[in-house]
Design a protein around this motif. Structure first.
Motif, PDB file in Angstrom:
ATOM      1  N   THR A  68      10.442  -1.588   0.275  1.00 55.23           N
ATOM      2  CA  THR A  68      10.895  -1.572  -1.653  1.00 55.23           C
ATOM      3  C   THR A  68      11.910  -2.640  -1.478  1.00 55.23           C
ATOM      4  OG1 THR A  68      10.479   0.755  -1.630  1.00 55.23           O
ATOM      5  CG2 THR A  68      11.777  -0.258  -2.999  1.00 55.23           C
ATOM      6  N   SER A  69      12.900  -2.780  -0.567  1.00 47.66           N
ATOM      7  CA  SER A  69      13.899  -3.559  -0.710  1.00 47.66           C
ATOM      8  C   SER A  69      13.460  -5.154  -0.688  1.00 47.66           C
ATOM      9  CB  SER A  69      14.802  -3.204   0.511  1.00 47.66           C
ATOM     10  OG  SER A  69      16.266  -3.911   0.117  1.00 47.66           O
ATOM     11  N   ALA A  70      12.495  -5.314   0.350  1.00 45.53           N
ATOM     12  CA  ALA A  70      11.953  -6.426   0.609  1.00 45.53           C
ATOM     13  C   ALA A  70      10.920  -6.966  -0.527  1.00 45.53           C
ATOM     14  CB  ALA A  70      10.951  -6.455   1.683  1.00 45.53           C
ATOM     15  N   LEU A  71      10.467  -5.946  -1.350  1.00 45.83           N
ATOM     16  CA  LEU A  71       9.635  -6.207  -2.776  1.00 45.83           C
ATOM     17  C   LEU A  71      10.658  -6.405  -3.672  1.00 45.83           C
ATOM     18  CD1 LEU A  71       6.839  -3.580  -2.087  1.00 45.83           C
ATOM     19  CD2 LEU A  71       6.487  -6.046  -2.446  1.00 45.83           C
ATOM     20  N   ILE A  72      11.468  -5.827  -3.617  1.00 46.10           N
ATOM     21  CA  ILE A  72      12.659  -6.337  -4.740  1.00 46.10           C
ATOM     22  C   ILE A  72      13.182  -7.750  -4.592  1.00 46.10           C
ATOM     23  CG2 ILE A  72      15.114  -5.780  -5.691  1.00 46.10           C
ATOM     24  CD1 ILE A  72      14.802  -2.820  -4.506  1.00 46.10           C
ATOM     25  N   GLY A  73      13.265  -8.211  -3.389  1.00 43.27           N
ATOM     26  CA  GLY A  73      13.761  -9.521  -3.249  1.00 43.27           C
ATOM     27  C   GLY A  73      12.531 -10.422  -3.705  1.00 43.27           C
ATOM     28  N   ALA A  74      11.154 -10.096  -3.129  1.00 47.09           N
ATOM     29  CA  ALA A  74      10.292 -10.970  -3.539  1.00 47.09           C
ATOM     30  C   ALA A  74       9.976 -11.087  -5.277  1.00 47.09           C
ATOM     31  CB  ALA A  74       8.992 -10.605  -2.972  1.00 47.09           C
ATOM     32  N   ILE A 190      -6.284   7.313  -2.434  1.00 51.49           N
ATOM     33  CA  ILE A 190      -5.302   6.875  -3.224  1.00 51.49           C
ATOM     34  C   ILE A 190      -4.719   5.334  -3.020  1.00 51.49           C
ATOM     35  CG2 ILE A 190      -4.372   9.388  -3.859  1.00 51.49           C
ATOM     36  CD1 ILE A 190      -1.947   8.388  -1.766  1.00 51.49           C
ATOM     37  N   ALA A 191      -4.984   5.136  -2.054  1.00 53.44           N
ATOM     38  CA  ALA A 191      -4.539   3.423  -1.601  1.00 53.44           C
ATOM     39  C   ALA A 191      -5.365   2.393  -2.361  1.00 53.44           C
ATOM     40  CB  ALA A 191      -4.507   3.407  -0.033  1.00 53.44           C
ATOM     41  N   ASP A 192      -4.587   1.611  -3.080  1.00 53.99           N
ATOM     42  CA  ASP A 192      -5.067   0.338  -3.363  1.00 53.99           C
ATOM     43  C   ASP A 192      -4.704  -0.833  -2.541  1.00 53.99           C
ATOM     44  OD1 ASP A 192      -5.870   1.646  -5.882  1.00 53.99           O
ATOM     45  OD2 ASP A 192      -3.840   1.752  -6.476  1.00 53.99           O
ATOM     46  N   VAL A 193      -3.797  -0.624  -1.656  1.00 51.71           N
ATOM     47  CA  VAL A 193      -3.135  -1.672  -0.608  1.00 51.71           C
ATOM     48  C   VAL A 193      -2.805  -0.872   0.366  1.00 51.71           C
ATOM     49  CG1 VAL A 193      -1.817  -3.549  -0.038  1.00 51.71           C
ATOM     50  CG2 VAL A 193      -2.481  -3.272  -2.367  1.00 51.71           C
ATOM     51  N   LEU A 194      -3.392  -0.825   1.663  1.00 53.22           N
ATOM     52  CA  LEU A 194      -2.968  -0.229   2.902  1.00 53.22           C
ATOM     53  C   LEU A 194      -1.977  -1.190   3.584  1.00 53.22           C
ATOM     54  CD1 LEU A 194      -6.260   1.248   3.766  1.00 53.22           C
ATOM     55  CD2 LEU A 194      -4.141   2.481   3.654  1.00 53.22           C
ATOM     56  N   VAL A 195      -0.645  -0.796   3.675  1.00 47.89           N
ATOM     57  CA  VAL A 195       0.107  -1.713   4.681  1.00 47.89           C
ATOM     58  C   VAL A 195       0.290  -1.114   5.930  1.00 47.89           C
ATOM     59  CG1 VAL A 195       2.479  -2.841   4.473  1.00 47.89           C
ATOM     60  CG2 VAL A 195       1.270  -2.487   2.462  1.00 47.89           C
ATOM     61  N   VAL A 196       0.093  -2.010   7.048  1.00 49.61           N
ATOM     62  CA  VAL A 196       0.621  -1.606   8.354  1.00 49.61           C
ATOM     63  C   VAL A 196       1.875  -2.340   8.706  1.00 49.61           C
ATOM     64  CG1 VAL A 196       0.011  -1.886  10.947  1.00 49.61           C
ATOM     65  CG2 VAL A 196      -1.974  -1.662   9.102  1.00 49.61           C
ATOM     66  N   ASN A 197       2.763  -1.436   8.496  1.00 52.11           N
ATOM     67  CA  ASN A 197       4.166  -1.836   8.678  1.00 52.11           C
ATOM     68  C   ASN A 197       4.551  -1.730  10.116  1.00 52.11           C
ATOM     69  OD1 ASN A 197       6.611  -2.925   7.911  1.00 52.11           O
ATOM     70  ND2 ASN A 197       7.602  -0.896   7.927  1.00 52.11           N
ATOM     71  N   LYS A 198       5.578  -2.390  10.560  1.00 53.32           N
ATOM     72  CA  LYS A 198       6.203  -2.301  11.892  1.00 53.32           C
ATOM     73  C   LYS A 198       5.025  -3.105  12.934  1.00 53.32           C
ATOM     74  CE  LYS A 198       8.786   1.832  11.143  1.00 53.32           C
ATOM     75  NZ  LYS A 198       9.548   2.944  11.825  1.00 53.32           N
ATOM     76  N   ALA A 199       4.621  -4.083  12.283  1.00 54.08           N
ATOM     77  CA  ALA A 199       3.571  -4.863  12.846  1.00 54.08           C
ATOM     78  C   ALA A 199       4.055  -5.641  14.352  1.00 54.08           C
ATOM     79  CB  ALA A 199       3.180  -6.022  12.056  1.00 54.08           C
ATOM     80  N   ASP A 200       5.436  -5.221  14.349  1.00 54.88           N
ATOM     81  CA  ASP A 200       6.195  -6.167  15.717  1.00 54.88           C
ATOM     82  C   ASP A 200       6.042  -4.853  16.601  1.00 54.88           C
ATOM     83  OD1 ASP A 200       7.874  -4.312  13.854  1.00 54.88           O
ATOM     84  OD2 ASP A 200       9.552  -4.749  14.954  1.00 54.88           O
ATOM     85  N   ALA A 251       8.571  -5.496   7.850  1.00 55.34           N
ATOM     86  CA  ALA A 251       9.345  -5.304   6.450  1.00 55.34           C
ATOM     87  C   ALA A 251      10.800  -5.480   6.985  1.00 55.34           C
ATOM     88  CB  ALA A 251       9.326  -3.829   5.942  1.00 55.34           C
ATOM     89  N   ALA A 252      11.196  -5.036   7.931  1.00 54.65           N
ATOM     90  CA  ALA A 252      12.716  -5.271   8.566  1.00 54.65           C
ATOM     91  C   ALA A 252      13.004  -6.720   8.568  1.00 54.65           C
ATOM     92  CB  ALA A 252      13.000  -4.498   9.730  1.00 54.65           C
ATOM     93  N   GLU A 253      12.094  -7.745   8.867  1.00 53.25           N
ATOM     94  CA  GLU A 253      12.227  -9.146   8.685  1.00 53.25           C
ATOM     95  C   GLU A 253      11.554  -9.714   7.705  1.00 53.25           C
ATOM     96  OE1 GLU A 253      10.429 -10.063  12.435  1.00 53.25           O
ATOM     97  OE2 GLU A 253      11.836  -8.785  13.612  1.00 53.25           O
ATOM     98  N   ARG A 254      11.034  -9.119   6.531  1.00 53.45           N
ATOM     99  CA  ARG A 254      10.414  -9.825   5.531  1.00 53.45           C
ATOM    100  C   ARG A 254       9.136 -10.453   5.671  1.00 53.45           C
ATOM    101  NH1 ARG A 254      13.890  -6.658   4.059  1.00 53.45           N
ATOM    102  NH2 ARG A 254      15.590  -7.083   2.584  1.00 53.45           N
ATOM    103  N   THR A 255       8.724 -10.027   6.761  1.00 55.69           N
ATOM    104  CA  THR A 255       7.399 -10.928   7.143  1.00 55.69           C
ATOM    105  C   THR A 255       6.253 -10.118   6.703  1.00 55.69           C
ATOM    106  OG1 THR A 255       8.456 -11.327   9.433  1.00 55.69           O
ATOM    107  CG2 THR A 255       5.989 -11.659   9.161  1.00 55.69           C
ATOM    108  N   GLY A 256       5.137 -10.758   5.873  1.00 55.71           N
ATOM    109  CA  GLY A 256       4.190 -10.301   5.297  1.00 55.71           C
ATOM    110  C   GLY A 256       4.445  -9.991   3.871  1.00 55.71           C
ATOM    111  N   VAL A 257       5.368 -10.045   3.323  1.00 55.54           N
ATOM    112  CA  VAL A 257       5.928  -9.404   2.239  1.00 55.54           C
ATOM    113  C   VAL A 257       5.092 -10.312   1.065  1.00 55.54           C
ATOM    114  CG1 VAL A 257       7.611  -8.892   0.570  1.00 55.54           C
ATOM    115  CG2 VAL A 257       7.970  -8.354   2.903  1.00 55.54           C
ATOM    116  N   GLY A 258       4.964 -11.564   1.280  1.00 59.88           N
ATOM    117  CA  GLY A 258       4.181 -12.219   0.245  1.00 59.88           C
ATOM    118  C   GLY A 258       2.807 -12.028   0.188  1.00 59.88           C
ATOM    119  N   ASP A 259       2.171 -11.474   1.493  1.00 66.27           N
ATOM    120  CA  ASP A 259       0.708 -11.078   1.355  1.00 66.27           C
ATOM    121  C   ASP A 259       0.842  -9.747   0.505  1.00 66.27           C
ATOM    122  OD1 ASP A 259       0.047 -12.927   3.195  1.00 66.27           O
ATOM    123  OD2 ASP A 259       0.377 -11.897   4.948  1.00 66.27           O
ATOM    124  N   VAL A 260       1.759  -8.896   0.603  1.00 66.33           N
ATOM    125  CA  VAL A 260       1.813  -7.358  -0.043  1.00 66.33           C
ATOM    126  C   VAL A 260       1.773  -7.794  -1.689  1.00 66.33           C
ATOM    127  CG1 VAL A 260       2.749  -5.425  -0.633  1.00 66.33           C
ATOM    128  CG2 VAL A 260       2.883  -6.507   1.797  1.00 66.33           C
TER     129      VAL A 260
END
Ligand SMILES: Nc1nc2c(ncn2[C@@H]2O[C@H](COP(=O)(O)OP(=O)(O)O)[C@@H](O)[C@H]2O)c(=O)[nH]1
Ligand SMILES: [Mg+2]
Length: 339
Positions: A68-74, A190-200, A251-260
């Protein structure tokens, strides 16, 4: 009117003028299910309908608040005003988890174009599933272009709250439940977008592959073939199905947020193009009306002869002197009479 405003109209005008104190005051009225809400809702109505509503859900710890924080930033970088509602249906009295959410979003605390609120509800009138759409109305009227609703878990209340959103993101993380579990929990519905977070983390690629495979299997991928014969009815009336996008993030590194953000935008375009956005919003309004009506009915039920009628009918049903259908008729009859 509470909060030092002379009239409800002053309060709503101040919120529409983007004063955070007025916005906060209005959401507090929602949480308290204040009698002022009826006036306030009428004044808010003409100001609503603009906000883009994004639901973010998933198990505790999966990274919803970080995302959420990363999306706010974007969205802020794109010049958009962002409101956030953090909702935990499992703890109506605001638990520690929500406190943690606020801490993870502090980087935006000083931004006047960001408003973050953990929603609590006194629990009556249907609790958070009743309060959340009303709080959303406040943020919409206060000119937030994007409203992010963070909810916890996969229970019924959470599904109800997800139904508020134009676009729902479901977050998963490697090792926190594979694709099969996700399907069991009804997540794909319910998912329109599935996000696999912690991809690290190890296993992220497997989770991503599982989900991508499952989505292809379930979803009607690509455009539906035209079946209408020449001169026949236009079968395009039936909407195509949206195939949920699967995205990887750290998310912790803001990676992939643009894709979201891109996936959300694509979903929105698709919804607009085939009328699904409008349909969802009408469905949402129907839910809202129903919740308010049911809450009012329940309240009135307790009011009928000081609740004594319900007690008397219950005793009669328990003793076998009457049946519950007849008793319900009696109760409804008494409620309409006392109106
Ligand atoms: N390794 C890793 N940790 C993350 C990532 N995103 C969030 N976290 C961490 O996961 C924990 C839970 O995150 P939080 O956003 O509070 O999850 P929530 O309960 O779903 O809101 C925190 O310690 C975050 O720092 C990520 O992409 N990678
Ligand atoms: Mg959280």
């Amino acid at each position: 009117v509470p909060g030092g405003f002379a009239t409800p109209a002053d309060l709503v005008a101040a919120a529409a003028d983007r004063q955070p104190r007025a916005v906060g005051r209005l959401i507090s009225l929602v949480e308290a299910a204040s009698p002022w809400l009826r006036d306030v809702a009428r004044l808010l109505a003409p100001l609503t309908g603009r906000a883009e509503v994004i639901g973010i859900t998933g198990a505790p710890g999966v990274g919803k608040s970080t995302s959420t924080s990363a999306l706010i930033g974007a969205y802020r970088a794109a010049g958009r005003r962002v409101g956030v509602l953090a909702v935990d249906p499992s703890s109506p009295f605001t638990g520690g988890a929500l406190l943690g959410d606020r801490i993870r979003m502090t980087e935006h605390a000083a931004d006047p174009d960001v408003y973050i609120r953990s929603l609590a509800s006194r629990g009556h009138l249907g609790g958070l599933s009743w309060a959340t759409p009303q709080a959303l109305r406040v943020l919409d009227a206060a000119g937030f272009d994007v409203v992010l609703i963070e909810t916890v878990g996969v229970g019924q209340a959470e599904v109800e709250i997800a139904s508020l959103a134009d676009t729902t993101l479901v977050l998963l993380a490697p090792g926190m439940g594979d694709g099969v579990q996700a399907a069991k929990a009804g997540i794909l519905e319910i998912a329109d977008v599935l996000v696999v977070n912690k991809a690290d983390r190890p296993g992220a690629d497997d989770t991503y592959r599982d989900l991508a495979t499952m989505v292809r299997r379930v979803g009607g991928d690509g455009p539906r073939p035209r079946r209408a014969a020449a001169g026949g009815p236009d079968l395009d009336e039936e909407p195509d199905r949206w195939t949920p996008r699967v995205v990887r993030t750290v998310a912790a590194e803001r990676t992939g947020v643009g894709d979201v953000v891109a996936a959300i935008a694509a979903h929105r375009l698709w919804q607009r193009a085939n009328g699904e956005l409008e349909r969802r919003r009408v469905r949402r309004a129907a839910d809202e009306i129903e919740r308010i009506a049911v809450a009012a009915l329940r309240e009135r039920m307790g009011d009928v002869r000081g609740g004594r009628l319900l007690d008397a009918l219950a005793a009669a049903v328990a003793a076998g002197r009457t049946d519950p259908w007849t008793a319900a008729d009696d109760l409804l009859g008494a409620m309409t009479q006392t109106q």
